[in-house]
Design a protein around this motif. Structure first.
Motif, short mmCIF file in Angstrom:
data_model
loop_
_atom_site.label_atom_id
_atom_site.label_comp_id
_atom_site.label_asym_id
_atom_site.label_seq_id
_atom_site.Cartn_x
_atom_site.Cartn_y
_atom_site.Cartn_z
N LYS A 242 0.82 -1.21 0.00
CA LYS A 242 0.00 0.00 0.00
C LYS A 242 0.86 1.26 0.00
O LYS A 242 0.54 2.25 -0.67
N GLU A 243 1.96 1.23 0.75
CA GLU A 243 2.80 2.42 0.80
C GLU A 243 3.46 2.71 -0.55
O GLU A 243 3.70 3.86 -0.91
N VAL A 244 3.73 1.65 -1.31
CA VAL A 244 4.30 1.83 -2.65
C VAL A 244 3.25 2.45 -3.58
O VAL A 244 3.54 3.37 -4.34
N GLU A 245 2.02 1.94 -3.51
CA GLU A 245 0.94 2.50 -4.33
C GLU A 245 0.73 3.98 -4.00
O GLU A 245 0.51 4.80 -4.90
N GLU A 246 0.80 4.30 -2.73
CA GLU A 246 0.61 5.70 -2.33
C GLU A 246 1.71 6.58 -2.89
O GLU A 246 1.46 7.72 -3.32
N GLN A 247 2.94 6.07 -2.91
CA GLN A 247 4.05 6.85 -3.46
C GLN A 247 3.89 7.10 -4.96
O GLN A 247 4.41 8.07 -5.50
N LEU A 248 3.17 6.20 -5.63
CA LEU A 248 3.01 6.28 -7.08
C LEU A 248 1.76 7.04 -7.51
O LEU A 248 1.54 7.25 -8.71
N GLN A 249 0.95 7.46 -6.56
CA GLN A 249 -0.34 8.06 -6.89
C GLN A 249 -0.24 9.27 -7.81
O GLN A 249 -1.05 9.45 -8.72
N ASP A 250 0.76 10.11 -7.58
CA ASP A 250 0.86 11.36 -8.34
C ASP A 250 1.70 11.24 -9.61
O ASP A 250 1.88 12.22 -10.32
N GLN A 251 2.20 10.03 -9.89
CA GLN A 251 3.00 9.85 -11.10
C GLN A 251 2.10 9.74 -12.32
O GLN A 251 1.02 9.16 -12.27
N LYS A 252 2.58 10.29 -13.43
CA LYS A 252 1.80 10.31 -14.67
C LYS A 252 1.64 8.92 -15.25
O LYS A 252 0.57 8.57 -15.77
N TYR A 253 2.71 8.13 -15.18
CA TYR A 253 2.70 6.80 -15.79
C TYR A 253 2.65 5.69 -14.75
O TYR A 253 2.99 5.89 -13.59
N GLY A 254 2.26 4.52 -15.21
CA GLY A 254 2.30 3.34 -14.36
C GLY A 254 3.73 2.97 -14.03
O GLY A 254 4.69 3.52 -14.59
#
Length: 276
Positions: A242-254
């Protein structure tokens, strides 16, 4: 320093083909740099691509009516009971620092004879373990590169092209097969629409391949999501933490082609090494 070793696995039946020319160019370029090169010419070897109970000598250890190929082959590998042709290929692979797979793209995948090589040679225990997957796998110190030809032109394999994005096409083989076994994956060498390519351009492709091979060991590999980003447990479903997903939330790409999180795919994720 010991010589580096390469294994070139060729899957094309015709000796006058461009795939054979790419193989010859690779052998020449690597040997010129001091590499020791082994070649598995699968058609010339009449390699058997069909897995069967005959791959295990001495018979299965479990009940015959419940033959589990992966488990039995893994057990046979540990006990030295695999058929000789599999053992011969495993020895070549075990010795190699770099593995090049040379083939024509067929039906958006590898030729059946090469698929059978993966199925039979990459046995459980030898090539993979569920306890140590992907970058932690048995071949983590080896590098692999796909070198292949296509019938279609390059634009056909773009995100807007009729064949679809080549990055998606490459994901199952580069991530699901090779990186799963630990290989560091180098950018693929693709010769698009080779049947419609003039002789002069073919020569330039061969020379470019040789030039690349002169320094290929120094290349940065493609980027994959590290195992540490996932909850590697059955209760956790092997999902991104979950913490990794949260870190990626604002990134434009997957994150990758496979872990795209419903976002646009990261450009060239499976064809180019990520810049620093």
């Amino acid at each position: 320093m010991a010589k580096r070793r390469a294994l070139l696995v060729l899957a094309h039946p015709e000796r006058t083909s461009f795939n054979h020319a790419m193989k010859e160019a690779a052998v020449e370029a690597l040997e010129l740099q001091g590499w020791t090169v082994a070649v598995s010419d699968l058609y010339a070897m009449r390699f058997n691509p069909v897995l069967s109970r005959d791959d295990v000598t001495g018979g299965p250890r479990e009940a015959a009516e419940a033959f589990n190929y992966a488990a039995e082959a893994g057990r046979a590998w540990k006990e030295g009971r695999l058929s000789g042709d599999i053992v011969a290929e495993q020895k070549k692979l075990e010795a190699a620092d770099l593995v090049i797979f040379q083939f024509p793209l067929q039906w958006f995948g590898v030729p059946a004879i090469l698929k059978g090589w993966y199925d039979r040679v990459l046995t459980q225990g030898f090539a993979y373990s569920y306890a140590a997957m992907y970058e932690q796998g048995p071949f983590q110190n080896k590098k692999a590169v796909l070198s292949f030809t296509t019938g279609g032109m390059g634009s056909m394999y773009s995100p807007e092209g009729i064949n679809g994005d080549v990055n998606i096409l490459l994901w199952p083989l580069q991530s699901g097969t090779l990186h799963f076994c630990g290989f560091q994956i180098l950018a693929p060498q693709i010769a698009f629409s080779i049947a419609h390519t003039p002789a002069e351009t073919r020569s330039q492709i061969l020379e470019g391949w040789k030039k690349r091979l002169a320094t290929i060991w120094d290349e940065k590999p493609l980027t994959f999501a590290p195992s540490s980003s996932f909850d590697l447990s059955f209760p956790g479903g092997f999902l991104l933490k979950k913490e990794v997903e949260e870190q990626l939330q604002d990134q434009k790409y997957g994150l990758t082609v496979g872990q795209h999180l419903g976002k646009p795919l990261p450009p060239d994720n499976q064809v180019k090494a990520q810049k620093e």
